[in-house]
Scaffold this motif. Structure first.
Motif, PDB file in Angstrom:
ATOM      1  N   LEU A 188       0.870  -1.180   0.000  1.00 55.11           N
ATOM      2  CA  LEU A 188       0.000   0.000   0.000  1.00 55.11           C
ATOM      3  C   LEU A 188       0.908   1.230   0.000  1.00 55.11           C
ATOM      4  O   LEU A 188       2.019   1.185   0.519  1.00 55.11           O
ATOM      5  CB  LEU A 188      -0.864   0.012   1.264  1.00 55.11           C
ATOM      6  CG  LEU A 188      -2.108  -0.875   1.264  1.00 55.11           C
ATOM      7  CD1 LEU A 188      -2.650  -0.999   2.685  1.00 55.11           C
ATOM      8  CD2 LEU A 188      -3.188  -0.341   0.314  1.00 55.11           C
ATOM      9  N   VAL A 208      -2.376   5.568 -10.595  1.00 58.47           N
ATOM     10  CA  VAL A 208      -1.764   5.804 -11.912  1.00 58.47           C
ATOM     11  C   VAL A 208      -1.160   4.512 -12.475  1.00 58.47           C
ATOM     12  O   VAL A 208      -0.778   4.466 -13.637  1.00 58.47           O
ATOM     13  CB  VAL A 208      -0.705   6.939 -11.874  1.00 58.47           C
ATOM     14  CG1 VAL A 208      -1.332   8.254 -11.457  1.00 58.47           C
ATOM     15  CG2 VAL A 208       0.461   6.591 -10.988  1.00 58.47           C
ATOM     16  N   MET A 233      -5.283   7.254 -18.091  1.00 58.25           N
ATOM     17  CA  MET A 233      -4.170   8.210 -18.061  1.00 58.25           C
ATOM     18  C   MET A 233      -3.107   7.782 -19.078  1.00 58.25           C
ATOM     19  O   MET A 233      -2.543   8.607 -19.808  1.00 58.25           O
ATOM     20  CB  MET A 233      -3.563   8.248 -16.664  1.00 58.25           C
ATOM     21  CG  MET A 233      -2.348   9.124 -16.577  1.00 58.25           C
ATOM     22  SD  MET A 233      -1.600   9.057 -14.947  1.00 58.25           S
ATOM     23  CE  MET A 233      -0.270  10.214 -15.165  1.00 58.25           C
TER      24      MET A 233
END
Ligand SMILES: NC(=O)c1ccc[n+]([C@@H]2O[C@H](COP(=O)([O-])OP(=O)(O)OC[C@H]3O[C@@H](n4cnc5c(N)ncnc54)[C@H](OP(=O)(O)O)[C@@H]3O)[C@@H](O)[C@H]2O)c1
Length: 265
Positions: A188, A208, A233
């Motif tokens: 994480l 991302v 993206m």
């Protein structure tokens, strides 16, 4: 006509979908180009490697985007503001640098409504691009990073900055993971004890990283946030980079249509 050569530099670089995306566009639009991957250990050798491979253009991924900025003979547009380059063009032997990541990300989150307060996790090249772009668009941007040194840039630029130890539990419209946590591990980007209450109060989550469900994205889903990974993206930044590679021969719509097809493979 001789094929123009392009590549993506990074470390790691094997995971990158950029060769698939750009080669598909070249083929569909009958552009004589070939795009490959180059594993680069030492960012200070980027320029030498670019010219040794006789490239016409390149993309740069983690961890070399700041080295790419330094390697350029000239940097244009938004990349100049942030000191981060993800696209290189060989213009008559001069290395020209651009940044297409931030506009790519804006393209990705345009369906998220009423965004105002945004928390960016990470303080690397991608975080810089997104933070500056969001600020320019009028959003309130906060930055959370595991270590303090990389936050200095953001503090000096007027952003609220936090380390894991100092981060308050506030409500955000959007929390974005821009770290590489989860890219080639199962980490994480911040401790669970911090992320859980933050996500509980927030509306949207984005990572991302693409091509896999990261632990961050999994946690966003558990907390019932509307969320998305980095694929859009990737598409957005790729379309803009391809327009530089093909030197304005095609419209963005033509490139986007062709590039989107490569996401089905
Ligand atoms: N979808 C797309 O099109 C797209 C575009 C651009 C980038 N990306 C992805 O964005 C990610 C970041 O790229 P970048 O160029 O910004 O990297 P970078 O400049 O190297 O920055 C990495 C950041 O992540 C933090 N970090 C790394 N590992 C961590 C961990 N295990 N836990 C918490 N924080 C961690 C670092 O913290 P410290 O400051 O403490 O070292 C730093 O803030 C990569 O995964 C890249 O593939 C995707």
């Amino acid at each position: 006509m001789e094929k123009q050569l392009f590549a993506i530099f990074g470390n790691p670089v094997q995971h990158s979908r950029s060769p698939l995306m750009h080669n598909h566009v070249f083929k569909k639009l009958h552009f004589s180009g070939c795009y490959s991957r180059i594993l680069l250990q030492d960012g200070s050798r980027l320029k030498e490697s670019f010219f040794a491979h006789r490239l016409s253009g390149a993309n740069i991924t983690v961890p070399h985007k700041e080295a790419a900025f330094k390697a350029c003979d000239e940097v244009r547009g938004f990349a100049k503001e942030i000191g981060v380059v993800n696209t290189l063009i060989n213009e008559k032997g001069r290395l020209i640098g651009y940044n297409t990541d931030a506009d790519g990300f804006l393209f990705a989150v345009k369906e998220f409504d009423a965004l105002k307060d945004i928390l960016i996790i990470g303080a690397g090249g991608t975080a810089k691009a997104l933070a500056r772009k969001f600020k320019a668009e009028g959003y309130e941007v906060h930055v959370l990073n595991r270590s303090a040194p990389n936050l200095i840039y953001f503090k000096e630029a007027g952003f609220e900055t936090y380390t894991w130890e100092t981060c308050p539990i506030s409500a955000y419209d959007l929390i974005v993971n821009t770290t590489s946590a989860g890219l080639s591990d199962d980490a994480l980007p911040a401790p669970l004890a911090l992320l859980e209450p933050l996500l509980k109060k927030s509306r949207y989550g984005a990572d991302v990283i693409y091509g896999k469900e990261t632990p961050f994205l999994r946690l966003c889903k558990q907390k019932q946030l509307t969320c998305k990974d980095g694929a859009d993206m990737l598409l957005g930044q790729g379309v803009l980079a391809n327009a530089y590679f093909t030197d304005g021969k095609y419209t963005l719509e033509e490139i986007q249509r062709a590039m989107k097809e490569s996401f089905l493979f």
